[in-house]
Write a protein that holds these residues in place. Structure first.
Motif, PDB file in Angstrom:
ATOM      1  N   ASP A 156       0.641  -1.150  -0.096  1.00  0.00           N
ATOM      2  CA  ASP A 156      -0.278   0.243  -0.316  1.00  0.00           C
ATOM      3  C   ASP A 156       1.115   1.081   0.198  1.00  0.00           C
ATOM      4  OD1 ASP A 156       1.035  -0.115   3.041  1.00  0.00           O
ATOM      5  OD2 ASP A 156      -1.290  -1.224   3.260  1.00  0.00           O
ATOM      6  N   SER A 157      -0.138   2.418  -0.085  1.00  0.00           N
ATOM      7  CA  SER A 157       0.898   3.501  -0.009  1.00  0.00           C
ATOM      8  C   SER A 157       2.230   3.745   0.780  1.00  0.00           C
ATOM      9  CB  SER A 157       0.554   5.108   0.731  1.00  0.00           C
ATOM     10  OG  SER A 157      -0.841   5.039  -0.433  1.00  0.00           O
ATOM     11  N   ARG A 158       2.453   2.847   2.219  1.00  0.00           N
ATOM     12  CA  ARG A 158       4.190   2.523   2.623  1.00  0.00           C
ATOM     13  C   ARG A 158       4.928   2.761   1.880  1.00  0.00           C
ATOM     14  NH1 ARG A 158       2.435  -2.314   6.586  1.00  0.00           N
ATOM     15  NH2 ARG A 158       1.060  -3.075   5.046  1.00  0.00           N
ATOM     16  N   TYR A 159       5.039   1.967   0.804  1.00  0.00           N
ATOM     17  CA  TYR A 159       5.886   1.173  -0.186  1.00  0.00           C
ATOM     18  C   TYR A 159       5.415   2.326  -1.097  1.00  0.00           C
ATOM     19  CZ  TYR A 159       5.889  -1.953   3.054  1.00  0.00           C
ATOM     20  OH  TYR A 159       6.072  -2.993   4.389  1.00  0.00           O
ATOM     21  N   TYR A 160       4.533   3.417  -2.344  1.00  0.00           N
ATOM     22  CA  TYR A 160       4.905   3.409  -3.351  1.00  0.00           C
ATOM     23  C   TYR A 160       4.003   5.025  -2.577  1.00  0.00           C
ATOM     24  CZ  TYR A 160       0.165   1.702  -2.573  1.00  0.00           C
ATOM     25  OH  TYR A 160      -1.064   0.421  -3.057  1.00  0.00           O
ATOM     26  N   GLY A 161       4.178   5.549  -1.772  1.00  0.00           N
ATOM     27  CA  GLY A 161       2.955   6.800  -1.582  1.00  0.00           C
ATOM     28  C   GLY A 161       2.015   6.649  -1.576  1.00  0.00           C
ATOM     29  N   PRO A 162       1.707   8.416  -2.027  1.00  0.00           N
ATOM     30  CA  PRO A 162       0.295   9.032  -2.493  1.00  0.00           C
ATOM     31  C   PRO A 162      -0.045   8.888  -3.176  1.00  0.00           C
ATOM     32  CG  PRO A 162       1.417  10.458  -1.372  1.00  0.00           C
ATOM     33  CD  PRO A 162       2.507   9.406  -1.809  1.00  0.00           C
ATOM     34  N   LEU A 163      -1.026   8.849  -3.555  1.00  0.00           N
ATOM     35  CA  LEU A 163      -1.737   8.582  -5.187  1.00  0.00           C
ATOM     36  C   LEU A 163      -2.629   9.927  -5.526  1.00  0.00           C
ATOM     37  CD1 LEU A 163      -3.621   4.850  -4.991  1.00  0.00           C
ATOM     38  CD2 LEU A 163      -1.091   5.652  -5.405  1.00  0.00           C
ATOM     39  N   SER A 164      -2.990  10.057  -7.001  1.00  0.00           N
ATOM     40  CA  SER A 164      -3.393  10.499  -7.130  1.00  0.00           C
ATOM     41  C   SER A 164      -4.466  10.685  -7.185  1.00  0.00           C
ATOM     42  CB  SER A 164      -2.505  11.789  -8.760  1.00  0.00           C
ATOM     43  OG  SER A 164      -3.031  10.272  -9.650  1.00  0.00           O
ATOM     44  N   LYS A 165      -5.873  12.181  -7.518  1.00  0.00           N
ATOM     45  CA  LYS A 165      -6.685  11.659  -7.496  1.00  0.00           C
ATOM     46  C   LYS A 165      -7.897  10.698  -8.896  1.00  0.00           C
ATOM     47  CE  LYS A 165     -11.137  13.356  -7.884  1.00  0.00           C
ATOM     48  NZ  LYS A 165     -12.563  14.705  -6.666  1.00  0.00           N
ATOM     49  N   ASN A 166      -6.063  10.447  -9.935  1.00  0.00           N
ATOM     50  CA  ASN A 166      -6.591   9.791 -11.082  1.00  0.00           C
ATOM     51  C   ASN A 166      -6.148   8.683 -10.889  1.00  0.00           C
ATOM     52  OD1 ASN A 166      -7.571  12.074 -12.526  1.00  0.00           O
ATOM     53  ND2 ASN A 166      -5.787  12.652 -13.117  1.00  0.00           N
ATOM     54  N   GLU A 167      -5.941   8.212  -9.676  1.00  0.00           N
ATOM     55  CA  GLU A 167      -6.019   7.251  -9.719  1.00  0.00           C
ATOM     56  C   GLU A 167      -6.490   5.893  -8.870  1.00  0.00           C
ATOM     57  OE1 GLU A 167      -0.308   6.665 -10.021  1.00  0.00           O
ATOM     58  OE2 GLU A 167      -1.066   7.863  -8.099  1.00  0.00           O
ATOM     59  N   LEU A 168      -7.263   6.979  -8.455  1.00  0.00           N
ATOM     60  CA  LEU A 168      -8.737   5.850  -7.323  1.00  0.00           C
ATOM     61  C   LEU A 168      -9.856   5.991  -8.648  1.00  0.00           C
ATOM     62  CD1 LEU A 168      -8.747   8.672  -3.856  1.00  0.00           C
ATOM     63  CD2 LEU A 168      -7.703   6.431  -4.753  1.00  0.00           C
ATOM     64  N   LEU A 169     -10.068   4.211  -8.687  1.00  0.00           N
ATOM     65  CA  LEU A 169     -11.046   4.221  -9.401  1.00  0.00           C
ATOM     66  C   LEU A 169     -12.428   4.580  -9.349  1.00  0.00           C
ATOM     67  CD1 LEU A 169      -9.299   1.206 -11.923  1.00  0.00           C
ATOM     68  CD2 LEU A 169      -9.108   3.660 -12.016  1.00  0.00           C
TER      69      LEU A 169
END
Length: 182
Positions: A156-169
């Motif tokens: 999860d984000s522990r390994y790849y950091g924050p996501l952008s709004k576009n990455e939430l489907l």
């Protein structure tokens, strides 16, 4: 004397088994259903809902392309087309959004001062490969989200950091799940 069945029979059986397994999964996906087979959340069937994605909700997510490629190489992700045309999305909990302060330490993740359960990052995956936790302080900007699972072994984000709004489907809701040993 018959020694063995022709290879074409074996190939036909493999194709039939593939169609019987993959076919229903593809059909479910086309109707907004997702099958979670990982331990990051309860195992089972989830469905897309038309409600907006909010903090605390479940969502199908894509992760950054470089991490998607690495996840496919390591077997963390399934192939698919929803994410960059190469991988299936993950289902995660949207744990934090804009303005949130995320503090990730070797002991776990704190979101606005509250520790997320079972969030101590791992240094190696179950195959012994090195992981690179995103240790530090993150202040999420507008349009950024931190996603988490409910298991120490969740990618999860522990390994790849924050996501952008576009990455939430899409927002997801459990339909039929089995509570495993998380």
């Amino acid at each position: 004397m018959k020694i063995g069945k022709p290879k074409t029979t074996t190939i036909k059986k493999i194709l039939l088994a593939t169609v019987l397994v993959v076919g229903p999964v593809v059909a479910l996906s086309a109707t907004g259903f997702s099958l979670n087979t990982t331990e990051c959340l309860p195992l089972g069937l989830y469905k897309s809902v038309s409600k907006p994605i909010t903090i605390g909700s479940l969502a199908t997510t894509c992760i950054p392309l470089r991490d998607t490629q690495e996840g496919l190489r390591r077997g963390y992700l399934d192939a698919g087309t929803a994410c960059y045309g190469i991988s299936a999305p993950l289902i995660k909990i949207v744990a934090a959004g804009a303005g949130s302060v995320i503090k990730e330490t070797p002991d776990g993740v704190w979101i606005n001062g509250k520790k997320w359960p079972m969030s101590k990052p791992l240094l190696h995956d179950t195959s012994g490969r090195l992981l690179n936790p995103d240790v530090g302080v993150h202040i999420l900007e507008k349009g950024q989200y931190w996603v988490m699972g409910l298991n120490r072994k969740t990618w999860d984000s522990r390994y790849y950091g924050p996501l952008s709004k576009n990455e939430l489907l899409e927002r997801q809701t459990p339909v039929l799940t089995i509570q495993g040993n998380l």
